[in-house]
Scaffold this motif. Structure first.
Motif, PDB file in Angstrom:
ATOM      1  N   ILE A   5     -29.755  19.327 109.708  1.00 19.54           N
ATOM      2  CA  ILE A   5     -28.997  18.973 110.533  1.00 19.54           C
ATOM      3  C   ILE A   5     -29.213  18.485 112.272  1.00 19.54           C
ATOM      4  CG2 ILE A   5     -27.121  20.018 111.845  1.00 19.54           C
ATOM      5  CD1 ILE A   5     -26.624  22.310 109.794  1.00 19.54           C
ATOM      6  N   LEU A   6     -28.715  17.022 112.747  1.00 19.68           N
ATOM      7  CA  LEU A   6     -28.970  16.815 113.875  1.00 19.68           C
ATOM      8  C   LEU A   6     -27.555  16.858 114.552  1.00 19.68           C
ATOM      9  CD1 LEU A   6     -30.137  13.557 112.194  1.00 19.68           C
ATOM     10  CD2 LEU A   6     -31.327  16.000 112.880  1.00 19.68           C
ATOM     11  N   VAL A   7     -27.732  17.656 116.070  1.00 19.16           N
ATOM     12  CA  VAL A   7     -26.742  17.297 116.967  1.00 19.16           C
ATOM     13  C   VAL A   7     -27.082  16.360 118.108  1.00 19.16           C
ATOM     14  CG1 VAL A   7     -25.546  18.954 118.343  1.00 19.16           C
ATOM     15  CG2 VAL A   7     -26.231  19.234 116.301  1.00 19.16           C
ATOM     16  N   ARG A   8     -26.735  15.696 118.734  1.00 17.11           N
ATOM     17  CA  ARG A   8     -26.499  15.307 119.918  1.00 17.11           C
ATOM     18  C   ARG A   8     -26.676  16.207 120.954  1.00 17.11           C
ATOM     19  NH1 ARG A   8     -24.174   9.120 122.961  1.00 17.11           N
ATOM     20  NH2 ARG A   8     -25.359   9.625 124.210  1.00 17.11           N
ATOM     21  N   HIS A   9     -26.721  16.106 121.802  1.00 13.22           N
ATOM     22  CA  HIS A   9     -26.206  16.862 122.996  1.00 13.22           C
ATOM     23  C   HIS A   9     -24.801  16.829 123.922  1.00 13.22           C
ATOM     24  CE1 HIS A   9     -26.416  14.550 126.009  1.00 13.22           C
ATOM     25  NE2 HIS A   9     -27.465  14.320 125.461  1.00 13.22           N
ATOM     26  N   GLY A  10     -24.190  17.962 124.051  1.00 13.56           N
ATOM     27  CA  GLY A  10     -22.565  17.732 124.657  1.00 13.56           C
ATOM     28  C   GLY A  10     -22.700  16.520 125.563  1.00 13.56           C
ATOM     29  N   GLN A  11     -21.795  16.374 126.031  1.00 17.59           N
ATOM     30  CA  GLN A  11     -21.693  15.753 127.423  1.00 17.59           C
ATOM     31  C   GLN A  11     -22.139  16.326 128.376  1.00 17.59           C
ATOM     32  OE1 GLN A  11     -17.955  15.060 130.522  1.00 17.59           O
ATOM     33  NE2 GLN A  11     -18.020  12.995 129.359  1.00 17.59           N
ATOM     34  N   SER A  12     -23.206  15.549 129.003  1.00 19.59           N
ATOM     35  CA  SER A  12     -23.865  15.960 129.999  1.00 19.59           C
ATOM     36  C   SER A  12     -23.732  15.085 131.736  1.00 19.59           C
ATOM     37  CB  SER A  12     -25.384  15.361 130.012  1.00 19.59           C
ATOM     38  OG  SER A  12     -25.761  13.554 130.350  1.00 19.59           O
ATOM     39  N   GLU A  13     -23.824  15.855 132.617  1.00 15.33           N
ATOM     40  CA  GLU A  13     -23.259  14.938 134.200  1.00 15.33           C
ATOM     41  C   GLU A  13     -23.662  14.125 133.818  1.00 15.33           C
ATOM     42  OE1 GLU A  13     -25.803  17.657 136.066  1.00 15.33           O
ATOM     43  OE2 GLU A  13     -25.238  19.459 136.385  1.00 15.33           O
ATOM     44  N   GLN A  31     -17.278  20.143 129.305  1.00 16.99           N
ATOM     45  CA  GLN A  31     -16.276  19.358 128.139  1.00 16.99           C
ATOM     46  C   GLN A  31     -17.776  19.073 126.982  1.00 16.99           C
ATOM     47  OE1 GLN A  31     -14.616  14.934 128.208  1.00 16.99           O
ATOM     48  NE2 GLN A  31     -15.638  14.299 126.211  1.00 16.99           N
ATOM     49  N   GLY A  32     -19.273  19.570 127.854  1.00 14.64           N
ATOM     50  CA  GLY A  32     -20.273  19.258 127.284  1.00 14.64           C
ATOM     51  C   GLY A  32     -20.640  20.816 126.269  1.00 14.64           C
ATOM     52  N   LYS A  33     -19.941  21.854 127.067  1.00 12.19           N
ATOM     53  CA  LYS A  33     -20.853  23.174 126.639  1.00 12.19           C
ATOM     54  C   LYS A  33     -19.278  23.405 126.430  1.00 12.19           C
ATOM     55  CE  LYS A  33     -21.738  24.285 131.224  1.00 12.19           C
ATOM     56  NZ  LYS A  33     -22.045  24.983 132.484  1.00 12.19           N
ATOM     57  N   LEU A  34     -18.332  23.135 125.896  1.00 10.48           N
ATOM     58  CA  LEU A  34     -16.832  22.736 125.097  1.00 10.48           C
ATOM     59  C   LEU A  34     -17.745  22.354 123.575  1.00 10.48           C
ATOM     60  CD1 LEU A  34     -13.745  22.976 126.886  1.00 10.48           C
ATOM     61  CD2 LEU A  34     -14.862  24.739 125.559  1.00 10.48           C
ATOM     62  N   GLU A  35     -17.970  20.863 123.797  1.00  8.71           N
ATOM     63  CA  GLU A  35     -18.345  19.879 122.649  1.00  8.71           C
ATOM     64  C   GLU A  35     -19.171  21.555 121.896  1.00  8.71           C
ATOM     65  OE1 GLU A  35     -17.791  15.818 124.462  1.00  8.71           O
ATOM     66  OE2 GLU A  35     -19.716  16.566 123.892  1.00  8.71           O
ATOM     67  N   ALA A  36     -20.797  21.760 122.203  1.00  8.82           N
ATOM     68  CA  ALA A  36     -21.847  22.186 121.879  1.00  8.82           C
ATOM     69  C   ALA A  36     -21.360  23.918 120.909  1.00  8.82           C
ATOM     70  CB  ALA A  36     -22.847  22.862 123.513  1.00  8.82           C
ATOM     71  N   CYS A  37     -20.339  24.330 121.452  1.00  9.67           N
ATOM     72  CA  CYS A  37     -19.309  25.304 121.705  1.00  9.67           C
ATOM     73  C   CYS A  37     -19.207  25.270 119.430  1.00  9.67           C
ATOM     74  CB  CYS A  37     -17.788  26.192 121.879  1.00  9.67           C
ATOM     75  SG  CYS A  37     -19.563  27.126 123.728  1.00  9.67           S
ATOM     76  N   THR A  64     -27.360  22.825 124.605  1.00  4.45           N
ATOM     77  CA  THR A  64     -26.627  23.072 123.646  1.00  4.45           C
ATOM     78  C   THR A  64     -26.924  23.893 122.102  1.00  4.45           C
ATOM     79  OG1 THR A  64     -25.687  20.488 123.834  1.00  4.45           O
ATOM     80  CG2 THR A  64     -25.572  20.902 121.928  1.00  4.45           C
ATOM     81  N   LEU A  65     -28.470  24.080 122.040  1.00  8.65           N
ATOM     82  CA  LEU A  65     -28.966  24.618 121.206  1.00  8.65           C
ATOM     83  C   LEU A  65     -28.077  25.846 120.773  1.00  8.65           C
ATOM     84  CD1 LEU A  65     -30.599  25.080 118.591  1.00  8.65           C
ATOM     85  CD2 LEU A  65     -32.060  25.268 119.007  1.00  8.65           C
ATOM     86  N   LYS A  66     -28.594  26.545 122.258  1.00  8.06           N
ATOM     87  CA  LYS A  66     -27.971  27.862 123.294  1.00  8.06           C
ATOM     88  C   LYS A  66     -26.884  28.043 122.315  1.00  8.06           C
ATOM     89  CE  LYS A  66     -28.518  31.010 126.811  1.00  8.06           C
ATOM     90  NZ  LYS A  66     -27.106  31.540 126.463  1.00  8.06           N
ATOM     91  N   GLY A 208     -22.123  16.417 120.241  1.00 14.43           N
ATOM     92  CA  GLY A 208     -21.771  17.382 119.783  1.00 14.43           C
ATOM     93  C   GLY A 208     -20.669  17.006 119.027  1.00 14.43           C
ATOM     94  N   ASN A 209     -21.791  16.331 117.426  1.00 12.04           N
ATOM     95  CA  ASN A 209     -21.208  16.021 116.581  1.00 12.04           C
ATOM     96  C   ASN A 209     -21.798  16.597 115.252  1.00 12.04           C
ATOM     97  OD1 ASN A 209     -19.484  15.834 114.377  1.00 12.04           O
ATOM     98  ND2 ASN A 209     -18.661  14.360 114.788  1.00 12.04           N
ATOM     99  N   PRO A 210     -22.432  17.690 115.089  1.00 16.48           N
ATOM    100  CA  PRO A 210     -23.061  17.831 113.485  1.00 16.48           C
ATOM    101  C   PRO A 210     -23.252  17.004 112.896  1.00 16.48           C
ATOM    102  CG  PRO A 210     -22.097  20.165 114.737  1.00 16.48           C
ATOM    103  CD  PRO A 210     -21.328  19.013 115.193  1.00 16.48           C
TER     104      PRO A 210
END
Length: 238
Positions: A5-13, A31-37, A64-66, A208-210
């Protein structure tokens, strides 16, 4: 059958500010934190046991992984590898993409962003955005820290690490999740999908899309899909 499973991090600042980020260690936006969750929720629905979790050294991928592991309620210690870091954008680091497109032309910026071998001018080692001046990278040997990179450079460090540390785990039928970046994931996809140098420039990696990749015993892809179908991009493979 192993799953990768490859995940690009959620939206960054700096995604939000449309700045060339590279190795600058910025965090996620709200928004990036929400994408990660949400990524974690999609992965949880698979009901897979993830044996190994990887991230780059960079805060946006680490966090994102956390969030994903918190959602999965996994206590497995993640493995951090600087080789999975984003591509270094050299002298473009910190600059606004739209402003640079106006200054240099859209074609030139697209060439810097997506060409295989062309790299921006090197970033001065006196610049505060240079990785040697960022605390997160103090454990990386200085001779390994780039001043600028092409996609080819990024590909070589990512795939060397994949072959030395990840490949054998997949052969051992282990499930692996990697939280990384647009260009480091693009490099992995080029290798796994056997994309040529021209085709790789067309591959878009959403935040944020696995991306679930199922492999057979010969490490051949038998299934590949984004878990959030509404935000999926063309994988150029099927």
């Amino acid at each position: 059958m192993p799953h990768l499973i490859l995940v690009r991090h959620g939206q960054s600042e700096w995604n939000l500010e449309k700045r060339f980020t590279g190795w600058v260690d910025v965090d996620l936006t709200g928004q990036g934190k929400l994408e990660a969750c949400k990524s974690g929720e999609y992965i949880k629905e698979l009901k897979l046991n993830i044996d190994y979790f990887y991230s780059s050294f960079q805060l946006r991928a680490v966090n994102t992984l956390k969030f994903i592991q918190d959602t999965l309620r996994s206590n497995t210690k993640p493995i951090r590898a600087w080789q999975l870091n984003e591509r270094h954008y050299g002298a473009l680091t910190g600059l606004n993409k739209n402003e640079m497109s106006e200054k240099l032309g859209e074609d030139k910026i697209h060439e810097f962003r997506r060409s295989w071998e062309i790299k921006p001018d090197p970033l001065s080692r006196n610049n505060p955005y240079h990785p040697i001046n960022i605390d997160a990278y103090k454990t990386i040997p200085k001779n390994k820290i780039p001043d600028t990179e092409s996609l080819k450079d990024t590909y070589e460090r990512v795939i060397e690490y994949y072959n030395s540390d990840i490949h054998n785990k997949l052969l051992d039928n282990k499930n692996i999740l990697i939280s990384a970046h647009g260009n480091s994931i693009r490099a992995l996809c080029k290798f796994l999908f056997k994309l040529d140098n021209k085709k790789i420039s067309l591959l878009e990696i959403p935040t944020g899309n696995p991306l679930l990749i199922n492999l057979n015993s010969k490490q051949e892809i038998i299934e590949c899909k984004y878990l959030d179908k509404d935000r999926a991009k063309n994988l150029l493979i099927f």
